[in-house]
Write an enzyme that holds these catalytic residues in place. Sequence first.
Site, short mmCIF file in Angstrom:
data_model
loop_
_atom_site.label_atom_id
_atom_site.label_comp_id
_atom_site.label_asym_id
_atom_site.label_seq_id
_atom_site.Cartn_x
_atom_site.Cartn_y
_atom_site.Cartn_z
N ASP A 486 37.40 39.26 39.35
CA ASP A 486 38.11 40.52 39.53
C ASP A 486 37.87 41.47 39.21
O ASP A 486 38.53 42.54 39.25
CB ASP A 486 40.09 40.67 38.68
C1 GLC Z 1 40.83 35.44 35.22
C2 GLC Z 1 42.08 35.93 36.76
C3 GLC Z 1 41.55 35.56 37.47
C4 GLC Z 1 40.35 35.55 38.36
C5 GLC Z 1 39.03 35.21 36.97
C6 GLC Z 1 37.62 36.03 37.71
O1 GLC Z 1 40.30 34.13 35.34
O2 GLC Z 1 42.84 34.74 36.22
O3 GLC Z 1 42.40 35.37 39.17
O4 GLC Z 1 39.73 35.12 39.44
O5 GLC Z 1 39.14 36.16 36.26
O6 GLC Z 1 37.46 37.14 37.51
C1 GLC Z 2 39.59 41.16 33.33
C2 GLC Z 2 38.42 40.06 32.99
C3 GLC Z 2 39.38 38.49 34.02
C4 GLC Z 2 40.52 38.69 34.95
C5 GLC Z 2 41.12 40.15 34.58
C6 GLC Z 2 42.24 40.32 35.24
O1 GLC Z 2 38.88 41.96 34.49
O2 GLC Z 2 37.59 39.93 32.77
O3 GLC Z 2 38.78 36.88 33.82
O4 GLC Z 2 40.30 38.37 35.54
O5 GLC Z 2 40.90 41.07 34.10
O6 GLC Z 2 42.88 41.60 34.74
#
Ligand code: GLC
Ligand code: GLC
Length: 812
Positions: A486
């Site tokens: 993300d």
């Molecule tokens: C969080 C989110 C997941 C994403 C991950 C890496 O665990 O829930 O959807 O893939 O972060 O950013």
């Molecule tokens: C932030 C976190 C990531 C998560 C995302 C969800 O970027 O670092 O882990 O998946 O928020 O919105």
Amino acid sequence: MEQKRYGHFDDQHREYVITDPQTPWPWINYLGNEDFFSLISNTAGGYSFYKDAKFRRITRYRYNNVPMDNGGRYFYIKDGDTVWNPGWKPCKTPLDFYECRHGMSYTRITGRKNGVEASVLFFVPLKKWCEVQKLTLKNESNEVKQLKLFSFEEWCLWNAATDMENFQRNFSTGEVEIEGSTIYHKTEYRERRNHYAFYHVNTEIQGFDTDRETFVGLYNEFADPQAVIEGKPRNSHAHGWSPIASHYIEVTLNPGESKDFIFLLGYIENEQDEKFSAPQVINKKKAHALIAELDTTEKVDRAFDVLCAYWDTLLNIYKVKSGNDKLDRMVNIWNQYQCMVTFNFSRSASFFESGVGRGMGFRDSNQDLVGFVHQIPPRARQRIIDIASTQFPDGGCYHQYQPLTKRGNNDIGGGFNDDPCWLIFGTVAYIKETGDFTILDEMVPFDNQPGTEVTLFEHLKISMDHVIKNLGPHMLPLIGRADWNDCLNLNCFSWDPNESFQTTENVSEGTKAESLMIAGLFVVTGKDYVALCQKIGKTDEAARMQQAVDAMIDAVKKHGWDGEWYLRAYDFYGRKIGSNECDEAKIFIESQGWCTMAEIGAEDGMVAKSLDSCKKYLECEHGMVLNNPAFTKYIYEYGEISSYPEGYKENAGIFCHNNPWVIIGECLAGRGNDAWSHYAKILPSYVEEKYQTLHKVEPYVNCQMVAGKDAYKPGEGKNSWLTGTAAWMWYTVSEFILGIKPDYDGIRIDPCLPETAGDYTVQRKFREADYDITIHPNGSQKGVKSITLDGQPVTGTVIPYTPGHHTVEVTM
Ligand code: GLC
Ligand code: GLC
């Protein structure tokens, strides 16, 4: 260095036993399996909600507070001048004995002080909308004890978000009713709500309080509520401000005597025309009925037995006996348990997720599915339909949806280009487990709009097509807002701290950032899709997609290989990310995981080189970091990933979620020793033994992130419980390490083990069959030599499915 220990596993009871209340962080558990849920810490902190942690919060919780973990269900026991709590908090009166046992959907907290034992069993009975708190008080002294008992819960005004901010309104809306030993919370019931909550105890009370300020005292704290300190309830009736529920009970206990008290925190919904029994008086019929079902020790014990039997059934579906307790307890108990919790909560409510932020994630929920599909296939089926219903006609989808409404979440929207592929991942896992192909014919709408329904198969097809129709200059998938990571926001370009990295797309025209992670994911799910099409006789479609998969493989080999590892991405300007040419973050884990799982270029040695590079550049004592070296500065073109300090989260943290991808890559490549050593590094039971203090968070479940080698404190865990790590750890160990893999026509047996592995057995229920499988590795890491099914030799590695009980012997 030997670290302080705060507890230990009790495998026989499937419990983690905490023996010191001052754990390095609250160590929590989850209660509830379907509609009514609670979070409970080892000192009884936490809160309850009905279905949705944001919109139907029942009790109030204060996040990130001083002291930490403030608010919960508290029992105050006043014995002479001493006031104490069975869970130590909030009074923190030193106890003579303390123990918290977190079990499968229940928690039992026991405290002893001055000859009195107070033990509380907390659980949510199956199919009931309430939390039971069975408090047993026992006099272990030689004198008669006169105790004053106060219970305590604080109501949340339902919407957990506005509850924290809209005080000009909130302080005037609170309403309660008191009837006998039951305190009812009915804020907003007079208008648009048709639900209320109650807190009941199954004995006569000698007083109560419902107004927080009166009970606690404006300048006191939960640690010293005025009413408790003085031993005198005020019988307050809340009007506005902050309604609470506290019972006051006088208890006399003879030496050796013990008494049970059943407290019930319940939630009720009424029909619109049955809301009131008299003007302004809530209709309590359903509350009375619920209370009557659980108002004696016998009834509560029976409900508890039913809950335990339910968990027996769930955990009897896959059982390993390997002779290694640390492996067995994770596989047989805690990993499966965590999978169920992530299924229920997605990423909404934990001590790191506030419950007001995220709903259910499209990709998260599909991945969670592989963690529980063997246990509750009908709910997995429903989940797939719910998820697919938030898709758009072009195959894109909402990134999240709200569990209460099942509607796509507009705030976050779509455009995460890995999302669609995960629908295939989840659906294939479901069909392989159940053999239920009819799900493919289910009519499923787009964006929940009635009248737009097409078959689920059609949804899978457009998911694949969404990738194919969104290829960039190197014929690799366009990343969109982000892929699985993300935080890799290649089209965001933000200098404004008030913008969200996830939702801001400052450049969408002419976007050309591409993702190797999606490329690998597309090949893995594409192969699955092709096999599925063949299976159901759609040979033209299979051929069409095989071509696309082959083209993707070519594109990765041509444009996605850096010499020693797979690139991570191309940025907006077509520059390489995750390359030896880069100053920082030369190598990323996601593309190594997915491209090795896809076995892209295995014949040219790419897979082996990539896996070696993971060991060389990503691995450290606590697992594999996400990227290396860490970013040391914010990079405008990359977004959130470079916003984190070195070694944390997506910037070179050990993002446990993606370690299993590489482990599966290792398994497919037959490198059992390496697969196992990566696996054991992030396996909670191994961490538990060595690092309770450093690790900080619960030692019985995985956390999302462990600080990486570049961090200030490598090995420190954060964000425990709600993480895709649970499902991926399960998928990895159950199917790739132990090698018991559901397939369309039976179970495929293909373990990948460390050379040191001894014989082991797996009992696996599969559809209408029961398999007792014994594996003799004979020092081999991979490769099944022979299999017998009920004494008869089997050709190949798939044991054909037939109902009934079967014995399987496997020689490697
Ligand atoms: C969080 C989110 C997941 C994403 C991950 C890496 O665990 O829930 O959807 O893939 O972060 O950013
Ligand atoms: C932030 C976190 C990531 C998560 C995302 C969800 O970027 O670092 O882990 O998946 O928020 O919105």
